[in-house]
Scaffold this active site. Sequence first.
Site, PDB file in Angstrom:
ATOM      1  N   GLU A 160      41.529  40.131  28.060  1.00 18.06           N
ATOM      2  CA  GLU A 160      41.491  38.743  28.517  1.00 18.06           C
ATOM      3  C   GLU A 160      40.433  37.991  27.721  1.00 18.06           C
ATOM      4  O   GLU A 160      39.334  38.505  27.495  1.00 18.06           O
ATOM      5  CB  GLU A 160      41.165  38.682  30.015  1.00 18.06           C
ATOM      6  CG  GLU A 160      40.981  37.270  30.560  1.00 18.06           C
ATOM      7  CD  GLU A 160      40.694  37.268  32.056  1.00 18.06           C
ATOM      8  OE1 GLU A 160      41.143  38.191  32.764  1.00 18.06           O
ATOM      9  OE2 GLU A 160      40.014  36.321  32.524  1.00 18.06           O
ATOM     10  N   GLU A 165      35.875  28.255  31.086  1.00 21.23           N
ATOM     11  CA  GLU A 165      35.867  28.227  32.538  1.00 21.23           C
ATOM     12  C   GLU A 165      34.694  27.371  32.983  1.00 21.23           C
ATOM     13  O   GLU A 165      33.645  27.350  32.335  1.00 21.23           O
ATOM     14  CB  GLU A 165      35.679  29.628  33.128  1.00 21.23           C
ATOM     15  CG  GLU A 165      36.847  30.558  32.961  1.00 21.23           C
ATOM     16  CD  GLU A 165      36.579  31.891  33.647  1.00 21.23           C
ATOM     17  OE1 GLU A 165      37.110  32.091  34.748  1.00 21.23           O
ATOM     18  OE2 GLU A 165      35.822  32.693  33.074  1.00 21.23           O
TER      19      GLU A 165
END
Length: 293
Positions: A160, A165
């Site tokens: 990932e 974010e």
Amino acid sequence: MRSGGRRAALLGTILFVGAGVIAVRAPAQTPPATAPAWKLIWSDEFNGPNGSAVDSSKWVTETGGGGFGNNELEYYTSRLENASQQNGSLVIKVVEEKYTGLDGVSRNYTSARLKTQGKFSQAYGRFEARIKIPRGQGIWPAFWMLGNDIDKPGWPACGEIDIMENIGKEPTLVHGTIHGPGYSGGKGIGSPYALPDDQSFADDFHIFAVEWEPNAIRFYVDDHLYATRTPADLPKGTKWVYDHPFFVLLNVAVGGYWPGNPDSSTVFPQTMLVDYVRVYSRASSQATNSVQH
């Protein structure tokens, strides 16, 4: 988008005291000696008619309200109320409302989660998006990637890459992180980036990107290189799993282990505006390493 917990691996001039953040901007890193020329391979400019759905030849709209391993509070729907094109941008809207899905799961918030799985994936290159993020306690926007073999080894063995974010209680910070076997969830290897002068990311559009090659992943905000991940950063005995195609995801979660839940200060609805998503390969490459279906 990490599965629970808060990373401890931070670089640059960010200093933590308890749960609070002191200091600001991650220092600039030295870019590669020879910057590659890039060739555009795939993009979505979100220029469809106002109120229209996203291009289904490019995106899968993921639905569900199971918490996604993070104890999240939203239900992701396929409704235009939660994801549509408007004035040249993708609009992901988070709404506070009672919603029950076809699976019988009920949630008090709705949002959208889009992915290119089965439509497009690529190994290596530059992946970038121009985004104006939402704001507020408990709001968790993300622009990220997962290995396209996720159905075989599963997560986190597929790998990932979290390009961007943000959690609402940190309005001036975004995070770039990698997750793999032995360094996932709260052990993900990441770095923060802060805007100067205490600016909030939700106040304007910013360009979030990674430049990814076989043994390096470089993280950028507005062309400021703030972190570089290589196999040397991994915990002893773990594996670098960034050697195969990944697909792209965009979503806004509500609540969860990392951001915490919304509170009385959180204003709804919230929107994430995505001006574009673009994927490049090195212009000199003989093959794009991309998979389009």
